[in-house]
Scaffold this active site. Structure first.
Site, PDB file in Angstrom:
ATOM      1  CE  LYS A  60      -6.182   1.922  -0.733  1.00 26.04           C
ATOM      2  NZ  LYS A  60      -6.600   2.039   0.614  1.00 26.04           N
ATOM      3  CE  LYS A 103      -3.729   2.307   2.451  1.00 29.84           C
ATOM      4  NZ  LYS A 103      -4.781   2.192   3.469  1.00 29.84           N
TER       5      LYS A 103
HETATM    6  C1  PBG Z   1      -7.849   3.130   5.238  1.00 26.81           C
HETATM    7  C2  PBG Z   1      -8.119   3.085   3.784  1.00 26.81           C
HETATM    8  C3  PBG Z   1      -7.879   4.092   2.852  1.00 26.81           C
HETATM    9  C4  PBG Z   1      -8.361   3.621   1.644  1.00 26.81           C
HETATM   10  C5  PBG Z   1      -8.881   2.363   1.862  1.00 26.81           C
HETATM   11  N1  PBG Z   1      -8.700   2.045   3.204  1.00 26.81           N
HETATM   12  C6  PBG Z   1      -7.344   5.457   3.033  1.00 26.81           C
HETATM   13  C7  PBG Z   1      -5.930   5.686   3.364  1.00 26.81           C
HETATM   14  O1  PBG Z   1      -5.129   4.773   3.567  1.00 26.81           O
HETATM   15  O2  PBG Z   1      -5.571   6.857   3.456  1.00 26.81           O
HETATM   16  C8  PBG Z   1      -8.315   4.368   0.360  1.00 26.81           C
HETATM   17  C9  PBG Z   1      -9.310   3.919  -0.638  1.00 26.81           C
HETATM   18  C10 PBG Z   1      -9.539   4.870  -1.733  1.00 26.81           C
HETATM   19  O3  PBG Z   1      -8.854   5.893  -1.910  1.00 26.81           O
HETATM   20  O4  PBG Z   1     -10.471   4.591  -2.500  1.00 26.81           O
HETATM   21  N2  PBG Z   1      -9.057   3.045   5.997  1.00 26.81           N
END
Ligand code: PBG
Length: 340
Positions: free
Chosen positions: A264, A212
């Protein structure tokens, strides 16, 4: 040049040069293109994210994500049923609490908003799809970070993973078949696996948000969950330029017991999707994040892109790169036009 047959039959000619290669032959008709097509995305491989917002009386459209809603309990159940009706493979649920605190208590409250969402959706859809809970604290903390803060102001890794483990058990009790830790804390999968097993939830799987990145493409999501984050997540999410770090994160998550891994965002990280898909023997998921959604929607709204074709192309590309599952805000809308 001619070659004389040894039995004296008529001579035949060979081409003067190599034949002209014509790849276009197989592109000529829709039938030929369909027959030779290499990548199809199926509804079964799509995961629809859904948001339940505590205290709403009416579903509220997210300004930076037109077409995506913060749901009420009723509208959430409806959205879940609609997704199931068109064959969407999974639902990933997020909760947005009415109030936050520095500890993110809402995430570990048995009656916290995500637990409510999971119970409602599990009751609505039964086992007709796969219900997934996102494990994180960022929607619940006043500072917006994905864990609790230590004295130095940075996220306290080991205190945070204990909370994730509690959240995982609560989500499993509420009906999650998969839990997906997204906080990028070291050891989070190991702690969650141990806690689930200890509580008897051996069958609940873990989808690690393994690779991520600290991405600006999450911008609209922060709107969606009313995040109060100031600053950034670079002390726990990955540097967009790094590759080896993803391999290490994925290897650690698998060693700790992850059943599936995720990359991601998706589109800007397809090289990572491909690399990991080639290296591991578990399903690799990719999250087409909020910014990816909003970019296409915004350009399409101005008439600058063909919306539907661009969306299908983006999903196909993510699948082609090696993602077996795609988490996408378009899952329910596009499932009917894809294969099952
Ligand atoms: C954390 C989480 C995020 C996203 C999914 N789970 C936000 C982050 O890490 O800042 C992002 C998903 C998206 O941008 O569609 N709860």
């Amino acid at each position: 040049m001619t070659i004389q047959s040894s039995i004296g039959a008529a001579p035949f000619s060979t081409p003067a040069a190599a034949p002209l290669h014509r790849p276009r032959r197989l592109r000529r008709t829709p039938q030929l293109r369909r027959l030779t097509s290499e990548t199809q995305v199926n509804a079964a491989n799509l995961i629809q994210p859904l948001f339940l917002r505590e205290g709403l009386t009416e579903a509220r459209e997210i300004p930076s994500m037109p077409g995506v809603f913060q749901h009420t309990r009723d509208s959430l159940r409806k959205a879940a049923a609609e997704a199931v009706a068109v064959g969407v493979g999974g639902l990933m649920l997020f909760g947005i609490p009415e109030s936050k605190d520095p500890q993110g208590s809402g995430a570990v409250d048995p009656d916290g908003i995500l637990q409510v969402a999971l119970r409602d959706v599990a009751a609505e859809v039964g086992d007709s799809t796969v219900v997934i809970g996102d494990i994180n604290l960022d929607e619940y903390t006043t500072h917006g970070h994905t864990g609790v803060l230590g004295p130095d102001g940075d996220v306290d890794n080991d205190a945070s993973v204990l909370l994730y483990a509690r959240a995982a058990v609560l989500q499993a009790e509420a009906g999650a078949q998969i839990v997906a830790p997204s906080g990028m804390m070291d050891g989070q999968v190991r702690h969650i696996r141990a806690a689930l097993d200890e509580a008897g939830h051996h069958t609940v799987a873990i989808l690690g948000y393994s690779a991520k990145y600290a991405s600006h493409f999450y911008g609209p999501f922060r709107d969606a969950v009313e995040s109060s984050l100031q600053g950034n997540r670079r002390s726990y999410q990955q540097d967009p330029g790094n590759i080896r770090e993803s391999l290490r994160e994925v290897a650690l998550d698998l060693a700790e017991g992850a059943d599936m891994v995720m990359v991601k965002p998706a589109l800007a990280y397809l090289d990572i999707v491909r690399l990991i898909a080639e290296r591991v023997d578990v399903p690799v998921s990719a999250y087409q994040v909020s910014g990816e959604y909003s970019m296409i929607e915004a350009a399409a709204a101005r008439g600058w892109l063909d919306r539907d074709e661009s969306i299908v192309e983006s999903l196909t590309s993510i699948h082609r790169a090696g993602a077996s599952q795609i988490i996408t805000y378009w899952a329910t809308e596009f499932a009917p036009r894809l294969g099952r």
